[in-house]
Scaffold this active site. Structure first.
Site, PDB file in Angstrom:
ATOM      1  N   TYR A  54       0.834  -1.210   0.000  1.00  0.00           N
ATOM      2  CA  TYR A  54       0.000   0.000   0.000  1.00  0.00           C
ATOM      3  C   TYR A  54       0.870   1.263   0.000  1.00  0.00           C
ATOM      4  O   TYR A  54       1.810   1.388   0.778  1.00  0.00           O
ATOM      5  CB  TYR A  54      -0.930   0.038   1.217  1.00  0.00           C
ATOM      6  CG  TYR A  54      -1.734   1.323   1.271  1.00  0.00           C
ATOM      7  CD1 TYR A  54      -2.721   1.568   0.326  1.00  0.00           C
ATOM      8  CD2 TYR A  54      -1.470   2.305   2.227  1.00  0.00           C
ATOM      9  CE1 TYR A  54      -3.450   2.751   0.345  1.00  0.00           C
ATOM     10  CE2 TYR A  54      -2.189   3.481   2.253  1.00  0.00           C
ATOM     11  CZ  TYR A  54      -3.170   3.706   1.308  1.00  0.00           C
ATOM     12  OH  TYR A  54      -3.875   4.890   1.312  1.00  0.00           O
ATOM     13  N   GLY A  61      -6.543   4.942  -0.680  1.00  0.00           N
ATOM     14  CA  GLY A  61      -7.893   5.014  -0.144  1.00  0.00           C
ATOM     15  C   GLY A  61      -8.749   3.880  -0.679  1.00  0.00           C
ATOM     16  O   GLY A  61      -8.372   2.704  -0.640  1.00  0.00           O
ATOM     17  N   HIS A  84      -5.556  15.867  -5.002  1.00  0.00           N
ATOM     18  CA  HIS A  84      -5.895  16.178  -3.616  1.00  0.00           C
ATOM     19  C   HIS A  84      -5.747  17.663  -3.298  1.00  0.00           C
ATOM     20  O   HIS A  84      -6.214  18.129  -2.252  1.00  0.00           O
ATOM     21  CB  HIS A  84      -5.027  15.358  -2.665  1.00  0.00           C
ATOM     22  CG  HIS A  84      -5.424  13.915  -2.570  1.00  0.00           C
ATOM     23  ND1 HIS A  84      -5.704  13.148  -3.668  1.00  0.00           N
ATOM     24  CD2 HIS A  84      -5.578  13.087  -1.490  1.00  0.00           C
ATOM     25  CE1 HIS A  84      -6.019  11.921  -3.287  1.00  0.00           C
ATOM     26  NE2 HIS A  84      -5.953  11.851  -1.975  1.00  0.00           N
ATOM     27  N   ASN A 197      -0.109  13.117   4.324  1.00  0.00           N
ATOM     28  CA  ASN A 197      -0.867  12.272   5.237  1.00  0.00           C
ATOM     29  C   ASN A 197      -0.519  12.548   6.689  1.00  0.00           C
ATOM     30  O   ASN A 197       0.147  11.755   7.334  1.00  0.00           O
ATOM     31  CB  ASN A 197      -0.546  10.802   4.892  1.00  0.00           C
ATOM     32  CG  ASN A 197      -1.744   9.912   5.134  1.00  0.00           C
ATOM     33  OD1 ASN A 197      -2.593  10.216   5.946  1.00  0.00           O
ATOM     34  ND2 ASN A 197      -1.794   8.803   4.410  1.00  0.00           N
ATOM     35  N   ARG A 286     -16.000  37.204  42.060  1.00  0.00           N
ATOM     36  CA  ARG A 286     -15.464  36.308  43.091  1.00  0.00           C
ATOM     37  C   ARG A 286     -14.924  35.005  42.513  1.00  0.00           C
ATOM     38  O   ARG A 286     -13.958  34.434  43.017  1.00  0.00           O
ATOM     39  CB  ARG A 286     -16.581  36.017  44.106  1.00  0.00           C
ATOM     40  CG  ARG A 286     -16.106  35.267  45.313  1.00  0.00           C
ATOM     41  CD  ARG A 286     -17.170  35.015  46.377  1.00  0.00           C
ATOM     42  NE  ARG A 286     -18.514  35.402  46.052  1.00  0.00           N
ATOM     43  CZ  ARG A 286     -19.596  34.665  46.312  1.00  0.00           C
ATOM     44  NH1 ARG A 286     -19.458  33.465  46.852  1.00  0.00           N
ATOM     45  NH2 ARG A 286     -20.806  35.104  46.024  1.00  0.00           N
TER      46      ARG A 286
END
Length: 513
Positions: A54, A61, A84, A197, A286
């Site tokens: 891969y 993807g 992309h 990535n 306060r």
């Protein structure tokens, strides 16, 4: 010029700020160059094998099932960057893009990505040349990391797309690289994917947000103390022994800051001198240390998460020391997204309590003797009535910005990426929230300093006097008849934003937390 050396073990928040905002020079260590070379050898050996790996010899993807032949792999890496780089909307700020690029280089230099040393060197060269790729607001889902923003940066490394040059002009990236003597990269196996990535955009914005909020929380402690003083409140609630029995570190730090500002004040502790004596101050006064302190503790947790991410190598797949190249889910932005949202919630609450204190200063029924709206001649003059409207509008926006982005998810990539972090969106809205919080604190400072000056015959604390003098010197006007108010508020914003308020007070008190 300051130089940041990038090694194999991550980086620091200080180095991110130095590169993003200070234009520090970036160098790769010898250790990093050696680690890059070792990891590249592993990737090239896997690329030569017939079995698909891969990111090396497959698609990406939902398209990861396709084995890519060697002659198409360079095209594959170019194509993933081009396809992309699909962002839209306004340009992202220069400091964000520089942080994004530097943090991607940090992961590349770890030796876990398989990128060649020459590509990493080009990344450093582009930063050092002051070339900033054009990155757009929309396009990242925070998983797999900040894909579209990082793709626009990778596109510039290839000599494509647009970038801003050192003179601030946007031009074709190829022209800018040529003028700087930088050869565009020709991507090989895995390199396109490795440049895209990661969580670098959201992490860079987290680091800068923490730096900005650290100063802003100190400013908010100062303005809370000024308001307490202007309302003739009691500093007894700031005693360290009270905060020691509820030992949240941030609460103790905020209380100590306020006490330091109020030291030797002639305005505090007048409860019994009024026609309607008070037993206690209102919650917004306060409980100021409790609210600001909770925000400080939130920042401490966020800083811990950031430090872990700064030490991380975020990529998919990664090259492991034993030579394996393994897919993983480390690019998921959830750890960063959660704390970005958490910070936006804390910032909204700090803005809310500051606005309530300001409103109290302006209300003659609750301000213990101050004129309505701190006006010079109430009725003829409206004073700071509409300044509080502006502050209230900012607070309302802060509440909307506090809605968590990380609680959302929208599936993508044909349901392969079916759960995303939305961390980039969380970071973008946090930046807006911090801008708005600065304005809210500035308006409280503007109102409180005016109110203190209207307490005729009473002497404020030395630190308060220093803050008021510095504000007036910076163009933040004091009491008087109505005038065009927007320039005063802009001057107050600039005074707080620059850190001048903290500087003026610390000149008297010494360092505050």
């Amino acid at each position: 010029m300051h130089t940041v050396v990038v090694g194999t073990s991550g980086t620091t928040a200080e180095d991110v700020i130095a590169v993003a905002r200070g234009n520090a020079r970036v160098e790769l260590s010898a250790e990093a160059l050696a680690a890059l070379a070792r990891a590249r050898e592993i990737v090239e050996a896997l690329a030569a094998k017939p079995e698909p790996v891969y990111g090396v010899s497959t698609g990406f993807g939902a398209l990861a099932s396709r084995h890519i032949s060697p002659e198409l792999r360079a095209q594959l890496q170019r194509n993933i960057v081009r396809s992309h780089a699909a962002g839209m909307g306004p340009r992202v700020e220069r400091e964000v893009v520089r942080a994004l690029m530097f943090l991607r280089l940090k992961t590349v230099a770890s030796g876990h990505t398989g990128v060649r040393p020459s590509v990493a060197q080009t990344m450093a060269d582009v930063l050092n040349a002051g070339i900033t790729p054009v990155v757009h607001e929309y396009g990242s889902l925070g998983c797999s990391g900040d894909l579209a923003p990082l793709s626009h940066c990778a596109l510039a490394l290839m000599g494509e797309g647009d970038a801003e040059g050192p003179d601030g002009t946007v031009r074709p990236a190829g022209e800018l690289l040529a003028e700087a003597g930088i050869t565009p990269v020709e991507l090989r196996e895995k390199e396109g994917l490795a440049l895209l990535n990661g969580t670098d955009g959201m992490l860079g914005m987290l680091v800068m947000a923490l730096a900005d909020l650290g100063k802003l929380y100190t400013s908010a402690d100062i303005t809370a103390a000024l308001t307490l003083e202007a309302l003739l409140g009691t500093e007894k609630v700031l005693q360290p022994e009270l905060h020691a029995i509820r030992p949240h570190p941030g609460q103790g730090a905020s209380a100590a800051n306020m006490a330091a500002v109020l030291k030797d004040s002639g305005l505090t502790g007048h409860f019994q001198e009024e026609s309607a004596p008070r037993v206690q101050d209102a919650y917004s006064v306060r409980c100021a240390p409790q609210v600001a302190g909770a925000g400080r503790d939130t920042m401490a947790h966020a800083a811990l998460v950031a430090s872990r991410e700064l030490a991380a190598a975020v990529d998919n797949p990664v090259v492991l020391p034993d030579g394996r190249v393994e897919s993983n889910g480390n690019f998921h932005g959830a750890p960063v997204a959660y704390v970005l949202d958490f910070l936006a919630i804390a910032a909204a609450d700090l803005g809310s309590i500051a606005e309530r204190r300001t409103d109290r200063l302006l209300d003659k029924n609750r301000s213990h003797g101050l004129p309505p709206f701190l006006a010079d001649d109430a009725g003829v003059d409206s004073g700071l009535m509409i300044a509080q409207y502006t502050q209230a509008a900012l607070v309302s926006e802060m509440k909307r910005l506090a809605v968590p982005a990380s609680a959302d998810s929208i599936p993508s990539s044909a349901m392969q990426e079916d759960h995303v972090s939305m961390g980039w969106s969380a970071a973008r809205k946090l930046r807006t929230a911090i801008d708005n919080l600065t304005r809210i604190v500035a308006i409280e400072m503007y109102a409180a300093t005016r109110a203190i000056e209207l307490r005729h015959g009473l002497t404020p604390a030395p630190a308060s006097r220093a803050a008021i003098a510095a504000a007036r010197a910076a163009g933040v006007e004091g009491p008087g008849p109505d005038r065009f108010l927007a320039p005063d508020l802009a001057a107050a914003d600039a005074f707080v934003r620059s850190g001048a308020l903290v500087d003026a007070v610390e000149a008297v008190t010494g360092p505050l937390a």
